[in-house]
Design a protein around this motif. Sequence first.
Motif, PDB file in Angstrom:
ATOM      1  N   GLY A  54       4.987  -0.483  -8.941  1.00 25.14           N
ATOM      2  CA  GLY A  54       3.564  -0.747  -8.807  1.00 25.14           C
ATOM      3  C   GLY A  54       3.123  -0.961  -7.370  1.00 25.14           C
ATOM      4  N   GLY A  55       3.885  -0.423  -6.417  1.00 23.92           N
ATOM      5  CA  GLY A  55       3.513  -0.570  -5.019  1.00 23.92           C
ATOM      6  C   GLY A  55       3.618  -1.977  -4.490  1.00 23.92           C
ATOM      7  N   GLN A  56       4.355  -2.851  -5.191  1.00 25.52           N
ATOM      8  CA  GLN A  56       4.402  -4.252  -4.780  1.00 25.52           C
ATOM      9  C   GLN A  56       5.308  -4.512  -3.583  1.00 25.52           C
ATOM     10  N   ARG A  57       6.148  -3.561  -3.245  1.00 23.57           N
ATOM     11  CA  ARG A  57       6.977  -3.660  -2.043  1.00 23.57           C
ATOM     12  C   ARG A  57       7.059  -2.282  -1.402  1.00 23.57           C
ATOM     13  N   GLY A  58       7.219  -2.271  -0.070  1.00 22.81           N
ATOM     14  CA  GLY A  58       7.376  -1.012   0.621  1.00 22.81           C
ATOM     15  C   GLY A  58       6.070  -0.242   0.753  1.00 22.81           C
ATOM     16  N   TYR A  59       6.175   1.078   0.749  1.00 17.91           N
ATOM     17  CA  TYR A  59       5.092   1.968   1.142  1.00 17.91           C
ATOM     18  C   TYR A  59       4.286   2.471  -0.048  1.00 17.91           C
ATOM     19  N   THR A  60       2.963   2.576   0.144  1.00 15.66           N
ATOM     20  CA  THR A  60       2.077   3.238  -0.812  1.00 15.66           C
ATOM     21  C   THR A  60       1.295   4.306  -0.053  1.00 15.66           C
ATOM     22  N   PRO A  61       1.409   5.566  -0.461  1.00 20.04           N
ATOM     23  CA  PRO A  61       0.827   6.663   0.310  1.00 20.04           C
ATOM     24  C   PRO A  61      -0.695   6.693   0.326  1.00 20.04           C
ATOM     25  N   PHE A  62      -1.207   7.466   1.259  1.00 20.66           N
ATOM     26  CA  PHE A  62      -2.632   7.734   1.417  1.00 20.66           C
ATOM     27  C   PHE A  62      -3.213   8.268   0.107  1.00 20.66           C
ATOM     28  N   LYS A  63      -4.403   7.796  -0.225  1.00 20.67           N
ATOM     29  CA  LYS A  63      -5.127   8.226  -1.419  1.00 20.67           C
ATOM     30  C   LYS A  63      -4.371   7.915  -2.717  1.00 20.67           C
TER      31      LYS A  63
END
Length: 317
Positions: free
Chosen positions: A77-86
């Motif tokens: 769920g994007g709770q750690r590390g990278y979450t991409p553009f858009k």
Amino acid sequence: MLDTALVEVPPLSLADAAADSDGFAAALGGSFERFGFAVISDHGIPADLVAQGWAQTKLLFELSEAEKRAYFTREGGGQRGYTPFKTEIAKGASQVDLKEFWHVGRDLTPGHPLSDRMPGNLWPSEVPGFEPVFRQLYAAFEAAGNRILASIARHLGLAPDYFEAVVEDGNSILRLLHYPPIPADAEGVRAGAHEDINLITLLLGAEEAGLELLDKDGRWLPIKPPEGALVVNVGDMLQRLTNNVLPSTTHRVVNPPPERRGVSRYSMPFFLHPNPDFLIETLPGCVSAANPNRYPVPITAHDYLHERLVEIGLVKK
């Protein structure tokens, strides 16, 4: 009627809390009740450490797309590390936000009972100074947040240490945000109108124009903090806990004017969360005949967070 263009969130100094704890608590609470936001200087986060954080953030987002995506874990769920553009989308929005980000969370000891709900951190090996800087910044943000929560407790008529047990081992997240340069015909905005999920958010980097809050008269009010000041806003969990006495105000990050569209925007919000097991149950002192309980069914912080992560597209149903 006041012209909204002349209205500003008043600047406060956290140093005043030591000299006049009740006076500062009243001023902070008044700012939150009026705007859902406060602007706070002298917050104790060292300026040199913040400068190191900005430098490391820029190095991180200068990595190649392939290097960054190696730290993207959709199942988390994007709770750690990278979450991409858009990737992220504001609740109820039709277009995704024009941003990418990185999350740093709490480090738990091996075998900690909350480790099933709070994953371990991911550290980019390509940026060797990143981990030590952001371990320190996480601790500094948390210390500032705890001081602010103590003043919120005073304002609500609670013991100043009320929130200490609430946020002990809390699922707080430090987000590093990059809004890349955008073309004139970009679809969408850098961050669509939304409210935050957590108790309070502490934000550095709002000196670059773009952050706006939706004022009570329905007009958008730009936030213009002094250099280095924190912008602090109430999140939905605190709004729920206080039965809307402290409102979680809608806010957004608009696209820049043409002369700034070729410039990246960076910001650093710290989302201060309760312990995942904390039961968000309306405070009795915030219920009255004029303000009956809007949230009669309590919910744990973990379950509430999960519901909202689904709504903003970071977790799949």
